[in-house]
Each structure stands twice: as structure tokens, then as C-alpha cells.
Design a protein around this motif. Structure first.
Motif, PDB file in Angstrom:
ATOM      1  N   MET A   1       0.731  -1.134   0.006  1.00 37.97           N
ATOM      2  CA  MET A   1      -0.181   0.061   0.113  1.00 37.97           C
ATOM      3  C   MET A   1       1.087   1.161   0.020  1.00 37.97           C
ATOM      4  O   MET A   1       1.973   1.336   0.686  1.00 37.97           O
ATOM      5  N   LYS A   2       0.511   2.334  -0.798  1.00 35.45           N
ATOM      6  CA  LYS A   2       1.290   3.504  -1.139  1.00 35.45           C
ATOM      7  C   LYS A   2       1.001   4.388   0.288  1.00 35.45           C
ATOM      8  O   LYS A   2       0.086   4.381   0.919  1.00 35.45           O
ATOM      9  N   LYS A   3       1.959   4.850   0.857  1.00 34.59           N
ATOM     10  CA  LYS A   3       2.009   5.905   1.906  1.00 34.59           C
ATOM     11  C   LYS A   3       1.476   7.260   1.379  1.00 34.59           C
ATOM     12  O   LYS A   3       1.925   7.738   0.217  1.00 34.59           O
ATOM     13  N   ILE A   4       0.709   8.073   2.036  1.00 30.98           N
ATOM     14  CA  ILE A   4       0.354   9.667   1.733  1.00 30.98           C
ATOM     15  C   ILE A   4       1.388  10.036   2.729  1.00 30.98           C
ATOM     16  O   ILE A   4       1.010  10.108   4.139  1.00 30.98           O
ATOM     17  N   ILE A   5       1.976  11.364   2.406  1.00 26.46           N
ATOM     18  CA  ILE A   5       2.863  12.060   2.860  1.00 26.46           C
ATOM     19  C   ILE A   5       2.189  13.562   2.779  1.00 26.46           C
ATOM     20  O   ILE A   5       2.121  14.212   1.550  1.00 26.46           O
ATOM     21  N   ALA A   6       1.889  14.302   3.670  1.00 26.56           N
ATOM     22  CA  ALA A   6       1.526  15.680   3.244  1.00 26.56           C
ATOM     23  C   ALA A   6       2.467  16.634   4.179  1.00 26.56           C
ATOM     24  O   ALA A   6       2.973  16.378   5.207  1.00 26.56           O
ATOM     25  N   GLN A   7       2.886  17.654   3.212  1.00 23.18           N
ATOM     26  CA  GLN A   7       3.557  18.704   3.558  1.00 23.18           C
ATOM     27  C   GLN A   7       3.077  19.950   3.750  1.00 23.18           C
ATOM     28  O   GLN A   7       2.576  20.380   2.693  1.00 23.18           O
ATOM     29  N   LEU A   8       3.259  20.673   4.853  1.00 27.84           N
ATOM     30  CA  LEU A   8       2.857  21.957   5.224  1.00 27.84           C
ATOM     31  C   LEU A   8       4.110  22.853   5.764  1.00 27.84           C
ATOM     32  O   LEU A   8       4.630  22.541   6.528  1.00 27.84           O
ATOM     33  N   PHE A   9       3.802  24.112   5.299  1.00 29.55           N
ATOM     34  CA  PHE A   9       4.750  25.139   5.991  1.00 29.55           C
ATOM     35  C   PHE A   9       3.955  25.618   6.928  1.00 29.55           C
ATOM     36  O   PHE A   9       2.686  26.110   6.965  1.00 29.55           O
ATOM     37  N   ILE A  10       4.357  25.816   8.344  1.00 30.38           N
ATOM     38  CA  ILE A  10       3.413  26.369   9.334  1.00 30.38           C
ATOM     39  C   ILE A  10       4.497  27.028  10.311  1.00 30.38           C
ATOM     40  O   ILE A  10       5.658  26.857  10.507  1.00 30.38           O
ATOM     41  N   SER A  11       3.897  28.116  10.983  1.00 28.35           N
ATOM     42  CA  SER A  11       4.593  28.941  11.927  1.00 28.35           C
ATOM     43  C   SER A  11       4.768  28.446  13.507  1.00 28.35           C
ATOM     44  O   SER A  11       3.805  27.303  13.580  1.00 28.35           O
ATOM     45  N   LEU A 110      -6.714   4.811  -4.273  1.00 30.03           N
ATOM     46  CA  LEU A 110      -5.617   5.343  -4.710  1.00 30.03           C
ATOM     47  C   LEU A 110      -4.208   4.786  -3.963  1.00 30.03           C
ATOM     48  O   LEU A 110      -3.317   4.441  -4.645  1.00 30.03           O
ATOM     49  N   LYS A 111      -4.348   4.539  -2.671  1.00 32.59           N
ATOM     50  CA  LYS A 111      -3.292   4.201  -1.847  1.00 32.59           C
ATOM     51  C   LYS A 111      -2.936   2.680  -2.251  1.00 32.59           C
ATOM     52  O   LYS A 111      -1.901   2.256  -2.239  1.00 32.59           O
ATOM     53  N   ASN A 112      -4.099   1.928  -2.671  1.00 31.42           N
ATOM     54  CA  ASN A 112      -3.861   0.396  -2.942  1.00 31.42           C
ATOM     55  C   ASN A 112      -3.446   0.209  -4.601  1.00 31.42           C
ATOM     56  O   ASN A 112      -3.412  -0.819  -4.997  1.00 31.42           O
ATOM     57  N   GLU A 113      -3.263   1.266  -5.283  1.00 30.00           N
ATOM     58  CA  GLU A 113      -2.778   1.096  -6.649  1.00 30.00           C
ATOM     59  C   GLU A 113      -1.439   0.534  -6.491  1.00 30.00           C
ATOM     60  O   GLU A 113      -0.716   0.777  -5.659  1.00 30.00           O
ATOM     61  N   PRO A 114      -1.170  -0.227  -7.516  1.00 30.50           N
ATOM     62  CA  PRO A 114       0.427  -0.637  -7.776  1.00 30.50           C
ATOM     63  C   PRO A 114       1.195   0.383  -7.954  1.00 30.50           C
ATOM     64  O   PRO A 114       1.160   1.530  -8.524  1.00 30.50           O
ATOM     65  N   GLY A 115       2.619   0.105  -7.457  1.00 23.93           N
ATOM     66  CA  GLY A 115       3.728   0.984  -7.351  1.00 23.93           C
ATOM     67  C   GLY A 115       4.372   1.301  -6.253  1.00 23.93           C
ATOM     68  O   GLY A 115       3.717   0.901  -4.998  1.00 23.93           O
ATOM     69  N   ASP A 138      -0.551   9.000   6.371  1.00 21.10           N
ATOM     70  CA  ASP A 138       0.719   8.212   7.070  1.00 21.10           C
ATOM     71  C   ASP A 138       1.638   8.890   7.606  1.00 21.10           C
ATOM     72  O   ASP A 138       2.499   8.540   8.528  1.00 21.10           O
ATOM     73  N   ASP A 139       1.858  10.228   7.150  1.00 18.35           N
ATOM     74  CA  ASP A 139       3.112  11.130   7.442  1.00 18.35           C
ATOM     75  C   ASP A 139       2.559  12.598   7.356  1.00 18.35           C
ATOM     76  O   ASP A 139       2.391  13.088   6.181  1.00 18.35           O
ATOM     77  N   LEU A 140       2.789  13.131   8.320  1.00 18.27           N
ATOM     78  CA  LEU A 140       2.395  14.714   8.499  1.00 18.27           C
ATOM     79  C   LEU A 140       3.780  15.598   8.641  1.00 18.27           C
ATOM     80  O   LEU A 140       4.147  15.247   9.569  1.00 18.27           O
TER      81      LEU A 140
END
Length: 205
Positions: A1-11, A110-115, A138-140
Motif C-alpha cells: 500500500m502506498k503512503k500518503i505524505i502531507a507537507q505543510l509550511f507552518i509557523s 488510490l493508496k492500493n494502486e500498484p507502485g 501516514d506522514d504529516l
């Protein structure tokens, strides 16, 4: 399963709104590598509509202009972009498609798609909140800037449910930005001051 990583600029005070107004003085080569590691190396970008529209307005032109950021602009253009929106896309930016159906079901598929690559979320704060609530993130990745902005929308709003997280990694970048990665965690066990005071300095002496 693919991981979802969200990236944010935060103060320091938790503001994520309008980072272009306070973030650029802290952008260095080290931060560029951090951004490329999450956004530039993703095989899929999952974006909210407002973020997508902003990207689609800016990045294709930067790629065409051939400036210093053209290489990164081409990366974004070549990457598959899945957009959470109720409105059709205008089709102007290549490799873009709209997420169809229920958000949780569609993102799970989408997470279960191959790759072996990961799915990255850039900005898109409302989407990040929904993914956190659904347990799909999976990753904030928070790039915490050494500035208190004092106004603007915050990632975690007053009155929202608590979100337990586990620290996966932490790195201080050269201009004082702290690159933090958090993953999902079980709720902390209940505790009180009676439990905590034994850990105070000198408590055993």
C-alpha cells in the motif's frame, strides 16, 4: 500500500494560511531538499481544488520560462495530479484528473494502486484535516518556521477533535526551520500530575 505524505509550511503559532507572506526568508537549499524529497519525489500529487488552481496558474508558466525553477516545474507537470473537487478541471495542466466518488473510498483505492512511490499532499489544508480524521494520512510533515505570525487559519482549529501523533523524525535546517515528520498513534494513556511528578528533576533524591 502506498503512503500518503502531507507537507505543510507552518509557523510557531500554528498558522498555515498564506505562507507566501512569511515563509520565503527561511527557504534555503536544505528546505529545497526537504520539499523535493516529499513533493518532487512523489509519483502522485493529491491536491485540494484551491491549491491545484494556484499551482496550475503558476507552474506551467515557470516551466515554459525556463528559469531556475523550471526543473522543479517540469517535475510537477510530469507527475500525476489527482484533484479533490466537485467541479470539472479545465484540462490546462497535463497529467491532471479529478478524484471521483466518496473521498475515503477513492483515496483508499488510490493508496492500493500498484507502485512503490508515495502520494504527496502539498498545502490543501482542508484535505489534510479530512485525511487525518479518516486515518488515511501516514506522514504529516510540518516545516515549522521560527516565526509567530499572529493571525490566520491554523492547522488545528479550536474545538476540533484531538489527533494523537507519533514523532517519526526531526531535523533542524540551517535557517532554524524544524523539519518534523509525524505518523498516526494510539491515544495516550490517561495520566495526572501524580503520575508526572515522579519524573521531575530530583524527585528520586
Amino acid at each position: 500500500m502506498k503512503k500518503i505524505i502531507a507537507q505543510l509550511f507552518i509557523s510557531l503559532d500554528g498558522v498555515i494560511e498564506d505562507p507566501h507572506e512569511w515563509h520565503f526568508p527561511y527557504f534555503s537549499d536544505a528546505m529545497g531538499r526537504a520539499v523535493d524529497g516529499v513533493i518532487g519525489q512523489a509519483d502522485t500529487l493529491l491536491l485540494g481544488r484551491a491549491t491545484y488552481d494556484g499551482f496550475a496558474e503558476a507552474w506551467p508558466g515557470r516551466e515554459t520560462e525556463g528559469g531556475e525553477d523550471a526543473y522543479f516545474a517540469k517535475k510537477l507537470g510530469d507527475t500525476r495530479k489527482v484533484v479533490v473537487s466537485h467541479r470539472p478541471l479545465d484540462g490546462a495542466w497535463r497529467n491532471s484528473e479529478r478524484l471521483e466518488g466518496d473521498l475515503v473510498e477513492a483515496v483508499t483505492a488510490l493508496k492500493n494502486e500498484p507502485g512503490e512511490g508515495h502520494i504527496a499532499v502539498s498545502g490543501s489544508v482542508a484535505l489534510v484535516r479530512q485525511l487525518l480524521a479518516a486515518g488515511l494520512l501516514d506522514d504529516l510533515n510540518l516545516l515549522v518556521h521560527p516565526i509567530a505570525v499572529g493571525k490566520g487559519d491554523r492547522l488545528f482549529r479550536d474545538g476540533s477533535d484531538s489527533v494523537p501523533l507519533a514523532l517519526l523524525s526531526a531535523e533542524t535546517l540551517d535557517l532554524g526551520v524544524v523539519d518534523l515528520h509525524y505518523g498516526p498513534a494510539a491515544p495516550a494513556e490517561e495520566a495526572s500530575y501524580e503520575d508526572a511528578k515522579q519524573h521531575l528533576a530530583g524527585a528520586e533524591g
